[in-house]
Design a protein around this motif. Sequence first.
Motif, PDB file in Angstrom:
ATOM      1  N   ALA A 237      12.960  -1.133  12.700  1.00 23.20           N
ATOM      2  CA  ALA A 237      11.814  -2.057  12.850  1.00 23.20           C
ATOM      3  C   ALA A 237      11.604  -2.887  11.875  1.00 23.20           C
ATOM      4  CB  ALA A 237      10.646  -0.917  13.085  1.00 23.20           C
ATOM      5  N   VAL A 238      10.719  -3.857  12.097  1.00 25.59           N
ATOM      6  CA  VAL A 238      10.499  -5.053  11.089  1.00 25.59           C
ATOM      7  C   VAL A 238       9.226  -4.779  10.791  1.00 25.59           C
ATOM      8  CG1 VAL A 238      12.292  -6.489  11.934  1.00 25.59           C
ATOM      9  CG2 VAL A 238       9.946  -6.545  12.678  1.00 25.59           C
ATOM     10  N   GLY A 239       8.274  -4.028  11.099  1.00 30.75           N
ATOM     11  CA  GLY A 239       6.891  -3.738  10.359  1.00 30.75           C
ATOM     12  C   GLY A 239       6.221  -2.878  11.310  1.00 30.75           C
ATOM     13  N   PHE A 240       4.882  -2.845  10.743  1.00 29.91           N
ATOM     14  CA  PHE A 240       3.782  -1.975  11.282  1.00 29.91           C
ATOM     15  C   PHE A 240       2.822  -2.583  11.769  1.00 29.91           C
ATOM     16  CE2 PHE A 240       5.661   0.583   7.606  1.00 29.91           C
ATOM     17  CZ  PHE A 240       6.347   1.696   8.296  1.00 29.91           C
ATOM     18  N   ARG A 241       2.096  -1.599  12.807  1.00 31.21           N
ATOM     19  CA  ARG A 241       0.683  -2.148  13.311  1.00 31.21           C
ATOM     20  C   ARG A 241      -0.022  -0.734  12.657  1.00 31.21           C
ATOM     21  NH1 ARG A 241      -3.082   0.730  16.941  1.00 31.21           N
ATOM     22  NH2 ARG A 241      -4.751  -0.794  17.257  1.00 31.21           N
ATOM     23  N   MET A 242      -0.979  -0.831  11.836  1.00 30.13           N
ATOM     24  CA  MET A 242      -1.870   0.117  11.290  1.00 30.13           C
ATOM     25  C   MET A 242      -2.795   0.176  12.126  1.00 30.13           C
ATOM     26  SD  MET A 242       0.261   0.219   8.706  1.00 30.13           S
ATOM     27  CE  MET A 242      -0.571   1.689   8.160  1.00 30.13           C
ATOM     28  N   ASP A 243      -3.008   1.603  12.606  1.00 28.84           N
ATOM     29  CA  ASP A 243      -4.001   1.898  13.420  1.00 28.84           C
ATOM     30  C   ASP A 243      -5.542   2.232  12.727  1.00 28.84           C
ATOM     31  OD1 ASP A 243      -5.274   2.670  16.098  1.00 28.84           O
ATOM     32  OD2 ASP A 243      -5.162   4.642  15.203  1.00 28.84           O
ATOM     33  N   ALA A 244      -6.432   1.853  13.025  1.00 26.41           N
ATOM     34  CA  ALA A 244      -7.814   2.257  12.670  1.00 26.41           C
ATOM     35  C   ALA A 244      -7.972   2.150  10.981  1.00 26.41           C
ATOM     36  CB  ALA A 244      -8.213   3.591  13.095  1.00 26.41           C
ATOM     37  N   MET A 245      -7.768   1.125  10.706  1.00 25.53           N
ATOM     38  CA  MET A 245      -7.212   0.960   9.165  1.00 25.53           C
ATOM     39  C   MET A 245      -8.537   1.086   8.430  1.00 25.53           C
ATOM     40  SD  MET A 245      -8.208  -2.116   7.563  1.00 25.53           S
ATOM     41  CE  MET A 245      -6.985  -2.109   6.458  1.00 25.53           C
ATOM     42  N   LYS A 246      -9.558   0.871   8.938  1.00 27.80           N
ATOM     43  CA  LYS A 246     -11.136   0.726   8.228  1.00 27.80           C
ATOM     44  C   LYS A 246     -11.455   2.193   7.824  1.00 27.80           C
ATOM     45  CE  LYS A 246     -13.768  -0.687  11.546  1.00 27.80           C
ATOM     46  NZ  LYS A 246     -14.959  -0.974  12.176  1.00 27.80           N
ATOM     47  N   HIS A 247     -10.546   3.221   8.377  1.00 28.11           N
ATOM     48  CA  HIS A 247     -11.120   4.758   8.041  1.00 28.11           C
ATOM     49  C   HIS A 247      -9.996   5.138   6.738  1.00 28.11           C
ATOM     50  CE1 HIS A 247     -13.479   4.881  11.647  1.00 28.11           C
ATOM     51  NE2 HIS A 247     -12.471   4.232  12.131  1.00 28.11           N
ATOM     52  N   TYR A 248      -9.054   4.341   6.640  1.00 33.15           N
ATOM     53  CA  TYR A 248      -8.105   4.549   5.487  1.00 33.15           C
ATOM     54  C   TYR A 248      -8.440   4.517   4.341  1.00 33.15           C
ATOM     55  CZ  TYR A 248      -4.064   4.262   9.032  1.00 33.15           C
ATOM     56  OH  TYR A 248      -3.309   4.255   9.989  1.00 33.15           O
ATOM     57  N   ASP A 249      -8.148   5.222   2.931  1.00 26.27           N
ATOM     58  CA  ASP A 249      -8.271   4.731   1.768  1.00 26.27           C
ATOM     59  C   ASP A 249      -7.323   3.879   1.549  1.00 26.27           C
ATOM     60  OD1 ASP A 249      -7.454   4.707  -0.992  1.00 26.27           O
ATOM     61  OD2 ASP A 249      -8.765   6.655  -1.157  1.00 26.27           O
ATOM     62  N   ARG A 250      -7.994   2.326   1.269  1.00 26.25           N
ATOM     63  CA  ARG A 250      -7.069   1.370   1.242  1.00 26.25           C
ATOM     64  C   ARG A 250      -6.199   1.273   0.056  1.00 26.25           C
ATOM     65  NH1 ARG A 250     -12.580  -0.318   0.452  1.00 26.25           N
ATOM     66  NH2 ARG A 250     -13.198  -0.848  -1.664  1.00 26.25           N
ATOM     67  N   ARG A 251      -6.262   2.145  -1.079  1.00 26.15           N
ATOM     68  CA  ARG A 251      -5.458   1.912  -2.195  1.00 26.15           C
ATOM     69  C   ARG A 251      -4.202   2.655  -1.541  1.00 26.15           C
ATOM     70  NH1 ARG A 251      -8.706   5.698  -6.165  1.00 26.15           N
ATOM     71  NH2 ARG A 251      -8.718   6.723  -4.110  1.00 26.15           N
ATOM     72  N   PHE A 252      -4.168   4.056  -0.608  1.00 28.18           N
ATOM     73  CA  PHE A 252      -3.030   4.453  -0.134  1.00 28.18           C
ATOM     74  C   PHE A 252      -2.212   3.461   0.790  1.00 28.18           C
ATOM     75  CE2 PHE A 252      -1.615   6.006   3.842  1.00 28.18           C
ATOM     76  CZ  PHE A 252      -0.633   6.682   3.437  1.00 28.18           C
ATOM     77  N   LEU A 253      -2.914   2.652   1.567  1.00 27.06           N
ATOM     78  CA  LEU A 253      -2.373   1.842   2.405  1.00 27.06           C
ATOM     79  C   LEU A 253      -1.615   0.779   1.647  1.00 27.06           C
ATOM     80  CD1 LEU A 253      -2.085   0.549   5.318  1.00 27.06           C
ATOM     81  CD2 LEU A 253      -4.158  -0.573   5.249  1.00 27.06           C
ATOM     82  N   ARG A 254      -2.299   0.107   0.569  1.00 29.70           N
ATOM     83  CA  ARG A 254      -1.402  -0.929  -0.269  1.00 29.70           C
ATOM     84  C   ARG A 254      -0.109  -0.205  -0.738  1.00 29.70           C
ATOM     85  NH1 ARG A 254      -6.366  -2.523  -2.435  1.00 29.70           N
ATOM     86  NH2 ARG A 254      -6.053  -1.427  -4.475  1.00 29.70           N
ATOM     87  N   GLU A 255      -0.358   1.156  -1.104  1.00 22.90           N
ATOM     88  CA  GLU A 255       0.823   1.845  -1.972  1.00 22.90           C
ATOM     89  C   GLU A 255       1.992   2.053  -0.733  1.00 22.90           C
ATOM     90  OE1 GLU A 255       1.947   5.348  -4.944  1.00 22.90           O
ATOM     91  OE2 GLU A 255      -0.138   5.043  -4.432  1.00 22.90           O
ATOM     92  N   PHE A 256       1.323   2.361   0.207  1.00 20.48           N
ATOM     93  CA  PHE A 256       2.397   2.821   1.419  1.00 20.48           C
ATOM     94  C   PHE A 256       3.080   1.294   1.937  1.00 20.48           C
ATOM     95  CE2 PHE A 256       3.047   2.803   5.988  1.00 20.48           C
ATOM     96  CZ  PHE A 256       3.622   3.897   6.325  1.00 20.48           C
ATOM     97  N   LEU A 257       2.531   0.555   2.044  1.00 18.85           N
ATOM     98  CA  LEU A 257       3.254  -0.682   2.458  1.00 18.85           C
ATOM     99  C   LEU A 257       4.219  -1.172   1.284  1.00 18.85           C
ATOM    100  CD1 LEU A 257       0.437  -2.468   4.341  1.00 18.85           C
ATOM    101  CD2 LEU A 257       2.454  -1.538   5.224  1.00 18.85           C
ATOM    102  N   ASP A 258       3.835  -1.251   0.001  1.00 20.12           N
ATOM    103  CA  ASP A 258       4.395  -1.561  -1.122  1.00 20.12           C
ATOM    104  C   ASP A 258       5.697  -0.808  -1.335  1.00 20.12           C
ATOM    105  OD1 ASP A 258       2.849  -3.859  -1.719  1.00 20.12           O
ATOM    106  OD2 ASP A 258       1.941  -2.773  -3.324  1.00 20.12           O
ATOM    107  N   ARG A 259       5.534   0.759  -1.241  1.00 22.39           N
ATOM    108  CA  ARG A 259       6.771   1.509  -1.302  1.00 22.39           C
ATOM    109  C   ARG A 259       7.758   1.440  -0.099  1.00 22.39           C
ATOM    110  NH1 ARG A 259       6.368   6.724  -4.215  1.00 22.39           N
ATOM    111  NH2 ARG A 259       4.634   6.542  -5.740  1.00 22.39           N
ATOM    112  N   THR A 260       7.111   1.182   1.119  1.00 30.07           N
ATOM    113  CA  THR A 260       8.021   1.114   2.289  1.00 30.07           C
ATOM    114  C   THR A 260       8.908  -0.177   2.065  1.00 30.07           C
ATOM    115  OG1 THR A 260       6.679   2.232   3.554  1.00 30.07           O
ATOM    116  CG2 THR A 260       8.326   1.303   4.860  1.00 30.07           C
ATOM    117  N   LYS A 261       8.300  -1.200   1.592  1.00 26.19           N
ATOM    118  CA  LYS A 261       9.101  -2.443   1.286  1.00 26.19           C
ATOM    119  C   LYS A 261      10.308  -2.161   0.204  1.00 26.19           C
ATOM    120  CE  LYS A 261       5.343  -5.382   2.180  1.00 26.19           C
ATOM    121  NZ  LYS A 261       4.301  -6.443   1.688  1.00 26.19           N
ATOM    122  N   LYS A 262      10.166  -1.306  -0.702  1.00 27.88           N
ATOM    123  CA  LYS A 262      10.914  -1.132  -1.839  1.00 27.88           C
ATOM    124  C   LYS A 262      11.812  -0.290  -1.221  1.00 27.88           C
ATOM    125  CE  LYS A 262       7.799  -1.890  -5.530  1.00 27.88           C
ATOM    126  NZ  LYS A 262       6.881  -1.418  -6.771  1.00 27.88           N
TER     127      LYS A 262
END
Length: 518
Positions: A237-262
């Motif tokens: 895959a080339v990317g994600f669609r993040m479901d219901a992200m207003k319920h996520y801890d946004r610090r986790f979301l940023r780290e999840f995406l940054d780590r996956t890119k690396k």
Amino acid sequence: MTLQPDNQEQNPLMIQFYTWESRGSERTSWWKHFEQEVPRLKDLGVTHVWLPPMAKSATRKYCGYDVYDLWDLGEFDQKNSVATRWGTKGELNRACAVAKSRGIGIIVDAVLNHRNGADRKESFQAIPVDEKNRLIRKGPAKEIEAWTIYDFPGRQNKYSEMKWDHRHFSGVDWDAMTRTKEIYYIPGPGRNGWSKFVADELENYDYLLGCDIDHRQPEVRQDLFKWGTWIIEQTAAVGFRMDAMKHYDRRFLREFLDRTKKTTGKPNLFAVSEYWHGDIDVLEHYVDLLRGSTSFFDVPLHYNFHNASKQGPSFDLRHMFKNALVGRRPWEAVTFVDNHDTVYPGFKLQAYALILLRMDGFPCIFYGDLYPDNECYDPRIGPKLELLIQARKNFAYGSTTDYFQYRDCIGFVRSGDARHPGCAVVIRSSIGAGEVMSETAISGIGTANDHNGKLKGHANIQGLRMKVPSSLHKKPSEAPVKYRDLLSEDSNAVSISNDGYALFPCPIGTVAVWVPET
């Protein structure tokens, strides 16, 4: 981030390839159906496909948003089936490989907020909270019994050895001991209430449904980080669609995406988040909080389309983009008309023209609008939507010049580029519910100036006077250049004058896409 796969020179275009009721047939799974449709999607000009949630869910009844096991893509005998609702892992992998071979990027629907369909119950202390204000505790902690143990017996530790229990969740909404449906906060180590880094609706919107994942727990974070890398590698895959992200801890979301890119070696990994809110100021605030790690669906624009469909000519089309993300932050906006959660009939072709044929935003079309089914397909829309998609691929390039003169009729011209001639687009409102307006009446109004010096009222029935690029209109010694409407077989050709201008017609309640005759 990138909006298109490598070596792709055409306009980017995404399709949500499913509806709420989509299912495979007795002979063909949904993944096989997708594989078979890849050539057509490529011919249309689709560059990205957002697939439904791939993981094993609690039941095959729903789309897959009731996730049971993220690591089971239709490989293990769990929840009474090896296959998911969409098919087996082997079928998924083959479909993704075919899409990649055609230059189409896969978008993974990442459902990381909750779990459903636990294997066992357990007892623990929990605190009931007010449904309308999640920060208000309705009483002291008490013992409840909840379905929070996930053993994944069918998978037997393949890919991940983690077992889930109440320590990994921040809340549930069912006490099996007393058979009470209520929202319960689960206290425990590493927690001091709900996450503070979520949307502030209901004062705190950490909890949505099921077993709410606590993204602050180290075990949880490591398992989800590992899954992010794994799912990209499994599907190419080339990317994600993040479901219901207003319920996520946004610090986790940023780290999840940054780590996956690396970890995947994909620094341009694409992400689009579902933050469902119609207020552009609220949405733009969250865009800033995510610091460019993800784009967002343009929900305010969707509501503008909805209002235009309901209000007819009383809706001012000139203000369509004023309070929309694509109007303020076009490089962060994924535009859409409908999706699996929202369907409305009016103004649909006009709305699609506004997201497909303009330069700004990354448009996403809906499977149910393009493919015939018994759920939401409209035969009056589908064939013309396909023509609009083709117009995006073949004509809609270059700069945009707007002709936003009338409240119920607007237009714009794309200048084209070295390989594409551009186009002229006119959009008109539908007649509102209960209104009757003759074309004779419409043609006689809309000539006075408002206090801003802009034409008010309704458009002249003859159309909009717009100028096409100088490279495309005639020289005095040549025969006139003519334009035709792609969406109408009955319309007469329009001749371009020496100065590049022409009057481009459009029937009430639809859209006209004018392109040079060949």
